[in-house]
Design a protein around this motif. Structure first.
Motif, PDB file in Angstrom:
ATOM      1  N   TRP A 164       1.137  -1.345  -0.010  1.00  0.00           N
ATOM      2  CA  TRP A 164       0.513   0.216   0.203  1.00  0.00           C
ATOM      3  C   TRP A 164       1.063   1.249  -0.314  1.00  0.00           C
ATOM      4  CZ3 TRP A 164      -4.180  -0.320  -1.902  1.00  0.00           C
ATOM      5  CH2 TRP A 164      -5.094  -1.268  -1.685  1.00  0.00           C
ATOM      6  N   HIS A 165       2.349   1.448   0.339  1.00  0.00           N
ATOM      7  CA  HIS A 165       2.679   2.417   0.530  1.00  0.00           C
ATOM      8  C   HIS A 165       3.211   2.216  -0.626  1.00  0.00           C
ATOM      9  CE1 HIS A 165       3.345   4.325   4.353  1.00  0.00           C
ATOM     10  NE2 HIS A 165       3.233   2.789   4.866  1.00  0.00           N
ATOM     11  N   ARG A 166       4.049   1.441  -1.441  1.00  0.00           N
ATOM     12  CA  ARG A 166       4.023   1.433  -2.742  1.00  0.00           C
ATOM     13  C   ARG A 166       3.038   1.785  -3.656  1.00  0.00           C
ATOM     14  NH1 ARG A 166       6.805   1.645  -6.651  1.00  0.00           N
ATOM     15  NH2 ARG A 166       7.358  -0.280  -8.440  1.00  0.00           N
ATOM     16  N   VAL A 167       2.098   1.716  -3.503  1.00  0.00           N
ATOM     17  CA  VAL A 167       0.758   1.925  -4.276  1.00  0.00           C
ATOM     18  C   VAL A 167       0.697   3.943  -3.909  1.00  0.00           C
ATOM     19  CG1 VAL A 167      -1.992   2.358  -4.088  1.00  0.00           C
ATOM     20  CG2 VAL A 167      -0.242  -0.260  -4.021  1.00  0.00           C
ATOM     21  N   ALA A 168       0.531   3.696  -2.493  1.00  0.00           N
ATOM     22  CA  ALA A 168       0.750   5.457  -2.384  1.00  0.00           C
ATOM     23  C   ALA A 168       1.527   6.340  -3.537  1.00  0.00           C
ATOM     24  CB  ALA A 168       0.868   5.796  -1.124  1.00  0.00           C
ATOM     25  N   ALA A 169       2.968   5.462  -3.528  1.00  0.00           N
ATOM     26  CA  ALA A 169       4.216   6.647  -3.750  1.00  0.00           C
ATOM     27  C   ALA A 169       4.353   6.643  -5.451  1.00  0.00           C
ATOM     28  CB  ALA A 169       5.331   5.888  -3.646  1.00  0.00           C
ATOM     29  N   LEU A 170       3.652   5.675  -6.027  1.00  0.00           N
ATOM     30  CA  LEU A 170       3.680   5.747  -7.624  1.00  0.00           C
ATOM     31  C   LEU A 170       2.089   6.022  -7.416  1.00  0.00           C
ATOM     32  CD1 LEU A 170       3.465   1.816  -8.790  1.00  0.00           C
ATOM     33  CD2 LEU A 170       4.576   3.689  -9.259  1.00  0.00           C
ATOM     34  N   LYS A 171       1.360   6.492  -6.993  1.00  0.00           N
ATOM     35  CA  LYS A 171       0.408   7.271  -7.345  1.00  0.00           C
ATOM     36  C   LYS A 171       0.468   8.963  -6.998  1.00  0.00           C
ATOM     37  CE  LYS A 171      -3.901   7.382  -5.781  1.00  0.00           C
ATOM     38  NZ  LYS A 171      -4.935   6.887  -4.476  1.00  0.00           N
ATOM     39  N   ALA A 172       1.496   9.159  -6.124  1.00  0.00           N
ATOM     40  CA  ALA A 172       2.093  10.324  -6.090  1.00  0.00           C
ATOM     41  C   ALA A 172       2.880  10.953  -7.729  1.00  0.00           C
ATOM     42  CB  ALA A 172       2.028  10.520  -4.788  1.00  0.00           C
ATOM     43  N   ALA A 173       3.998  10.368  -7.934  1.00  0.00           N
ATOM     44  CA  ALA A 173       4.663   9.661  -9.333  1.00  0.00           C
ATOM     45  C   ALA A 173       3.958  10.448  -9.972  1.00  0.00           C
ATOM     46  CB  ALA A 173       5.431   8.980  -8.612  1.00  0.00           C
ATOM     47  N   ILE A 174       2.749   9.714 -10.683  1.00  0.00           N
ATOM     48  CA  ILE A 174       2.507   9.696 -11.746  1.00  0.00           C
ATOM     49  C   ILE A 174       1.548  10.785 -11.459  1.00  0.00           C
ATOM     50  CG2 ILE A 174      -0.029   8.931 -12.803  1.00  0.00           C
ATOM     51  CD1 ILE A 174       0.876   5.990 -12.366  1.00  0.00           C
ATOM     52  N   ALA A 175       0.988  11.618 -10.852  1.00  0.00           N
ATOM     53  CA  ALA A 175       0.349  12.826 -10.390  1.00  0.00           C
ATOM     54  C   ALA A 175       1.241  13.997 -11.200  1.00  0.00           C
ATOM     55  CB  ALA A 175      -0.924  13.109  -9.276  1.00  0.00           C
ATOM     56  N   GLU A 176       2.700  13.429 -10.150  1.00  0.00           N
ATOM     57  CA  GLU A 176       3.571  14.385 -10.780  1.00  0.00           C
ATOM     58  C   GLU A 176       3.304  14.662 -11.752  1.00  0.00           C
ATOM     59  OE1 GLU A 176       7.683  16.070  -9.425  1.00  0.00           O
ATOM     60  OE2 GLU A 176       7.063  14.781  -7.566  1.00  0.00           O
ATOM     61  N   LEU A 177       3.738  13.581 -12.627  1.00  0.00           N
ATOM     62  CA  LEU A 177       3.810  13.398 -14.359  1.00  0.00           C
ATOM     63  C   LEU A 177       3.147  14.423 -14.993  1.00  0.00           C
ATOM     64  CD1 LEU A 177       6.230  12.952 -16.971  1.00  0.00           C
ATOM     65  CD2 LEU A 177       5.414  10.215 -16.508  1.00  0.00           C
ATOM     66  N   ARG A 178       2.143  13.374 -14.405  1.00  0.00           N
ATOM     67  CA  ARG A 178       0.675  14.406 -15.463  1.00  0.00           C
ATOM     68  C   ARG A 178       0.825  15.213 -15.077  1.00  0.00           C
ATOM     69  NH1 ARG A 178      -3.251  11.662 -17.380  1.00  0.00           N
ATOM     70  NH2 ARG A 178      -3.828   9.855 -17.610  1.00  0.00           N
ATOM     71  N   ARG A 179       1.002  16.418 -13.981  1.00  0.00           N
ATOM     72  CA  ARG A 179       1.157  17.416 -13.579  1.00  0.00           C
ATOM     73  C   ARG A 179       2.661  18.479 -14.836  1.00  0.00           C
ATOM     74  NH1 ARG A 179       0.218  17.591  -9.109  1.00  0.00           N
ATOM     75  NH2 ARG A 179       2.176  17.200  -8.451  1.00  0.00           N
ATOM     76  N   GLU A 180       3.397  17.951 -14.561  1.00  0.00           N
ATOM     77  CA  GLU A 180       4.464  18.193 -15.931  1.00  0.00           C
ATOM     78  C   GLU A 180       4.114  18.326 -16.980  1.00  0.00           C
ATOM     79  OE1 GLU A 180       6.657  20.507 -14.166  1.00  0.00           O
ATOM     80  OE2 GLU A 180       5.904  19.925 -12.549  1.00  0.00           O
ATOM     81  N   MET A 181       3.622  16.829 -17.627  1.00  0.00           N
ATOM     82  CA  MET A 181       2.613  16.641 -19.226  1.00  0.00           C
ATOM     83  C   MET A 181       1.600  18.185 -18.994  1.00  0.00           C
ATOM     84  SD  MET A 181       3.248  13.007 -19.258  1.00  0.00           S
ATOM     85  CE  MET A 181       3.020  12.858 -20.733  1.00  0.00           C
ATOM     86  N   GLU A 182       1.186  18.264 -18.286  1.00  0.00           N
ATOM     87  CA  GLU A 182      -0.268  19.292 -18.942  1.00  0.00           C
ATOM     88  C   GLU A 182       0.451  20.903 -18.853  1.00  0.00           C
ATOM     89  OE1 GLU A 182      -2.844  18.623 -15.154  1.00  0.00           O
ATOM     90  OE2 GLU A 182      -3.806  16.850 -16.323  1.00  0.00           O
ATOM     91  N   LEU A 183       1.031  21.033 -18.242  1.00  0.00           N
ATOM     92  CA  LEU A 183       1.896  22.353 -17.777  1.00  0.00           C
ATOM     93  C   LEU A 183       2.949  21.853 -18.866  1.00  0.00           C
ATOM     94  CD1 LEU A 183       2.989  22.584 -14.243  1.00  0.00           C
ATOM     95  CD2 LEU A 183       1.024  24.119 -15.664  1.00  0.00           C
ATOM     96  N   SER A 184       3.388  21.199 -19.723  1.00  0.00           N
ATOM     97  CA  SER A 184       4.644  20.872 -21.152  1.00  0.00           C
ATOM     98  C   SER A 184       3.164  21.653 -22.251  1.00  0.00           C
ATOM     99  CB  SER A 184       5.427  20.022 -20.272  1.00  0.00           C
ATOM    100  OG  SER A 184       6.143  20.721 -19.541  1.00  0.00           O
ATOM    101  N   GLY A 185       2.122  20.668 -22.002  1.00  0.00           N
ATOM    102  CA  GLY A 185       1.126  20.763 -23.319  1.00  0.00           C
ATOM    103  C   GLY A 185       1.516  19.667 -24.103  1.00  0.00           C
ATOM    104  N   LEU A 186       2.044  18.682 -23.411  1.00  0.00           N
ATOM    105  CA  LEU A 186       2.471  17.130 -23.221  1.00  0.00           C
ATOM    106  C   LEU A 186       1.194  16.182 -23.329  1.00  0.00           C
ATOM    107  CD1 LEU A 186       5.577  16.355 -22.363  1.00  0.00           C
ATOM    108  CD2 LEU A 186       5.423  17.053 -24.790  1.00  0.00           C
ATOM    109  N   LEU A 187       0.304  16.868 -22.763  1.00  0.00           N
ATOM    110  CA  LEU A 187      -1.057  16.108 -21.681  1.00  0.00           C
ATOM    111  C   LEU A 187      -2.449  17.060 -21.865  1.00  0.00           C
ATOM    112  CD1 LEU A 187      -1.774  13.876 -21.034  1.00  0.00           C
ATOM    113  CD2 LEU A 187      -1.607  14.091 -18.159  1.00  0.00           C
TER     114      LEU A 187
END
Length: 101
Positions: free
Chosen positions: A71-94
């Motif tokens: 469950w800790h791994r799930v939480a860490a992956l969710k946070a990392a995915i959210a950060e990557l999505r946010r950066e991709m949105e800000l960069s126009g990649l998503l």
């Protein structure tokens, strides 16, 4: 897929965006890394749910510890995915809340 890899790509996208560079290696890899991370998240979540169910019914300390770590791994992956999505949105990649370009 390691959480560190997802965060590294997110940092690369953020860095490229901050200096106005497009087409960097991180930007090219971001959609593929995002897809792999989301698959890994689904796999780890299923494993955590299974381990939790076994721990509930068998009172197995080993399974409780395993579920806790998963469950800790799930939480860490969710946070990392959210950060990557946010950066991709800000960069126009998503597109916001949408698919990768």
């Amino acid at each position: 897929m390691k959480t560190r890899e997802v965060l590294s790509v997110a940092a690369g996208v953020r860095g490229a965006r901050s200096v106005g560079i497009s087409g960097t290696e991180s930007a090219r890899r971001a959609p593929e890394v995002l897809a792999r991370a989301e698959k890994e998240l689904a796999r780890v979540r299923r494993a955590a749910e299974s381990c939790s169910a076994i721990a509930r019914f068998s009172w197995s300390e080993r399974h409780e510890e395993g579920a806790y770590l998963l469950w800790h791994r799930v939480a860490a992956l969710k946070a990392a995915i959210a950060e990557l999505r946010r950066e991709m949105e800000l960069s126009g990649l998503l597109e916001r809340g949408g698919e990768a370009h």
